[in-house]
Design an enzyme around this catalytic site. Structure first.
Site, PDB file in Angstrom:
ATOM      1  N   PHE A  35      31.747   7.918 -16.533  1.00  0.00           N
ATOM      2  CA  PHE A  35      30.622   7.518 -15.683  1.00  0.00           C
ATOM      3  C   PHE A  35      30.155   8.743 -14.904  1.00  0.00           C
ATOM      4  O   PHE A  35      30.935   9.369 -14.194  1.00  0.00           O
ATOM      5  CB  PHE A  35      30.999   6.397 -14.703  1.00  0.00           C
ATOM      6  CG  PHE A  35      29.801   5.909 -13.943  1.00  0.00           C
ATOM      7  CD1 PHE A  35      28.926   5.000 -14.520  1.00  0.00           C
ATOM      8  CD2 PHE A  35      29.496   6.406 -12.685  1.00  0.00           C
ATOM      9  CE1 PHE A  35      27.774   4.573 -13.839  1.00  0.00           C
ATOM     10  CE2 PHE A  35      28.354   5.985 -12.001  1.00  0.00           C
ATOM     11  CZ  PHE A  35      27.496   5.066 -12.592  1.00  0.00           C
TER      12      PHE A  35
ATOM     13  N   ASP B 241      33.772  16.543 -13.376  1.00  0.00           N
ATOM     14  CA  ASP B 241      33.128  15.618 -12.451  1.00  0.00           C
ATOM     15  C   ASP B 241      34.225  15.071 -11.544  1.00  0.00           C
ATOM     16  O   ASP B 241      35.022  14.213 -11.946  1.00  0.00           O
ATOM     17  CB  ASP B 241      32.445  14.498 -13.255  1.00  0.00           C
ATOM     18  CG  ASP B 241      31.796  13.444 -12.361  1.00  0.00           C
ATOM     19  OD1 ASP B 241      32.190  13.340 -11.181  1.00  0.00           O
ATOM     20  OD2 ASP B 241      30.922  12.704 -12.847  1.00  0.00           O
TER      21      ASP B 241
ATOM     22  N   LYS C 267      30.460  11.441  -2.957  1.00  0.00           N
ATOM     23  CA  LYS C 267      31.283  10.421  -2.282  1.00  0.00           C
ATOM     24  C   LYS C 267      31.909  10.942  -0.993  1.00  0.00           C
ATOM     25  O   LYS C 267      31.243  11.030   0.012  1.00  0.00           O
ATOM     26  CB  LYS C 267      32.319   9.874  -3.269  1.00  0.00           C
ATOM     27  CG  LYS C 267      31.635   9.067  -4.404  1.00  0.00           C
ATOM     28  CD  LYS C 267      32.621   8.223  -5.148  1.00  0.00           C
ATOM     29  CE  LYS C 267      32.021   7.465  -6.309  1.00  0.00           C
ATOM     30  NZ  LYS C 267      31.276   6.272  -5.926  1.00  0.00           N
TER      31      LYS C 267
END
Ligand SMILES: Cc1ncc(COP(=O)(O)O)c(C=O)c1O
Length: 415
Positions: A150, A235, A265
């Site tokens: 993702f 990532d 985040k």
């Protein structure tokens, strides 16, 4: 000009009324739980009705230091009173200092700030393509990503995301992405070639179920990336910023050195911020005007992120992540109701895969947990995901896990 109705006044609305208005006014891409969260402190949240929840999801790994951390709040207040926004046409002190501190703390020499994870990955994709274009005018544009990944919701990042459910209906998608099974050493060796410009991977896949890279896999990618002159991009949007007990999850494997790492985040301590980190050699590819963002690297967010970075890098906090992660795992293992097929992950990034009569019940279980006063996440339909704040206390974790255990006891007696 007439409007559809009078602008809403700030009159009192009940929980039910607010939810109904949210349902009517939001684009229907989310299905929020039926409560209105109002305030928080540490790992606790309260809704408008005054019901208390222990937060074991941290807003999907964002609130790494919990809610209302006093140092973060103070940093936000101080900077808010000085300057909010300038754009990147000008330097500001918090943003410069944050960039320098990230360079000092990591493998990187250069930093680009964005507002979100998807934008950090977009920047990485563009950088890798441009880097390749300077070496090879027409070929070498392919990017390899991994099944179950993702990487975000923009067109390029849903294409990088090797999950058809995120791509369906959005074509034509950008070209040049190839997918490899995660943790498949041989398949990767067969796939990479002189046409590969970059390999993009989550060292622990988050959204699809908390799946760590097998020992040696990242090193294997690195060896072949060097052989074919392809960039290695990690990532770390979910797994970075100390979530696994090391600053980056890739650091669990010895001798791995990425060319690019993307973050988001937790980097903003709860405020929106993303970053793409890279080396001098690769970073020099971009020239003025090649990339940019109006908001990326806002001074208020950067001031908060600097304090978050300093606090998260402390050895005591990393020790807390490891200790509480072990404790969380132990409590799940003790459940003893034949609930989990596997409990996996590192530090405070834990996935528990359901089995038997619990299979594919992640949505209902997380909802039942909420009703019992504990917020946990799902990853897909079959994995419960735990991403508590990194500074969660013994008492908060115990209280949260007691509620998870109670929920399962209730569910078990109902089934
Ligand atoms: C590994 C990973 N990459 C990218 C993203 C996208 O980040 P954002 O939602 O901030 O665009 C996410 C979000 O969940 C993620 O977990």
């Amino acid at each position: 000009m007439s409007s559809k109705s009078e602008p809403s006044k700030n009159f009192h609305l009940s929980t039910e009324e607010l939810i109904a208005k949210g349902k009517a006014a939001y684009l229907p891409v989310y299905s929020p739980r039926e409560m209105i969260l109002d305030h928080g402190k540490g790992a606790r949240l309260w809704d408008l009705e005054g019901k208390e929840y222990i937060d074991l999801g941290s807003g999907i790994a964002v609130n790494a230091l919990g809610h209302q951390d006093e140092d973060l709040v103070q940093a936000a207040i101080d900077q808010t009173k000085k300057l909010w926004h300038t754009s990147n046409i000008y330097y500001t002190e918090p943003v410069v200092r944050l960039a320098v501190e990230l360079v000092e703390a990591t493998f990187a020499d250069r930093v680009f700030f964005s507002n979100s994870g998807a934008e950090a990955n977009e920047a990485a994709i563009k950088l890798a393509r441009k880097y390749a274009s300077l070496k090879n005018a027409s070929g070498k544009r392919e990017i390899i990503t991994f099944n179950g990944s993702f990487h975000g919701r923009t067109l390029a990042t849903i294409t990088a995301t090797a999950q058809p459910k995120h791509q369906e209906g959005f074509g034509p998608l950008p070209g040049g992405f190839t997918y490899c099974p995660y943790n498949d050493f041989d398949a990767f060796e067969k796939l990479i070639s002189n046409q590969t410009c970059a390999v993009l991977i989550e060292p622990i896949q988050g959204e699809s179920g908390i799946t760590p890279a097998e020992s040696g896999f990242l090193k294997h990618l690195q060896t072949l990336c060097r052989k074919y002159d392809a960039l290695l991009i990690f990532d770390e949007i979910q797994s970075g910023m100390g979530r696994t007990g090391r600053f980056f999850a890739y650091e669990w494997e010895d001798g791995v050195q990425p060319d690019i790492v993307t973050m988001a985040k937790a980097i903003g301590g709860g405020l929106p911020l993303g970053a793409m980190l890279t080396t001098e050699k690769v970073g020099q590819t971009f020239k003025v005007g090649d990339h940019g963002s109006t908001f990326g690297g806002n001074p208020v967010v950067a001031a908060v992120a600097r304090v978050a970075l300093q606090k998260i890098r402390s050895p005591q906090l990393m020790e807390n992540v490891t200790r509480q992660g072990d404790q969380l795992r132990k409590r799940l293992e003790e459940l003893n109701l034949d609930v989990f097929k596997e409990i996996r992950g590192k530090g405070l990034m834990i996935g528990a895969e359901l089995q038997g009569k619990w299979k594919n019940q992640a949505h209902d279980i997380t909802e039942k947990c909420r009703q019992h006063g504990v917020l946990i996440l799902q990853a897909g339909t079959n994995v419960l995901r735990f991403l508590p704040s990194l500074n969660i206390t013994d008492e908060e974790l115990q209280a949260g896990m007691d509620r998870v255990v109670e929920t399962f006891a209730d569910l078990h007696s109902e089934k």
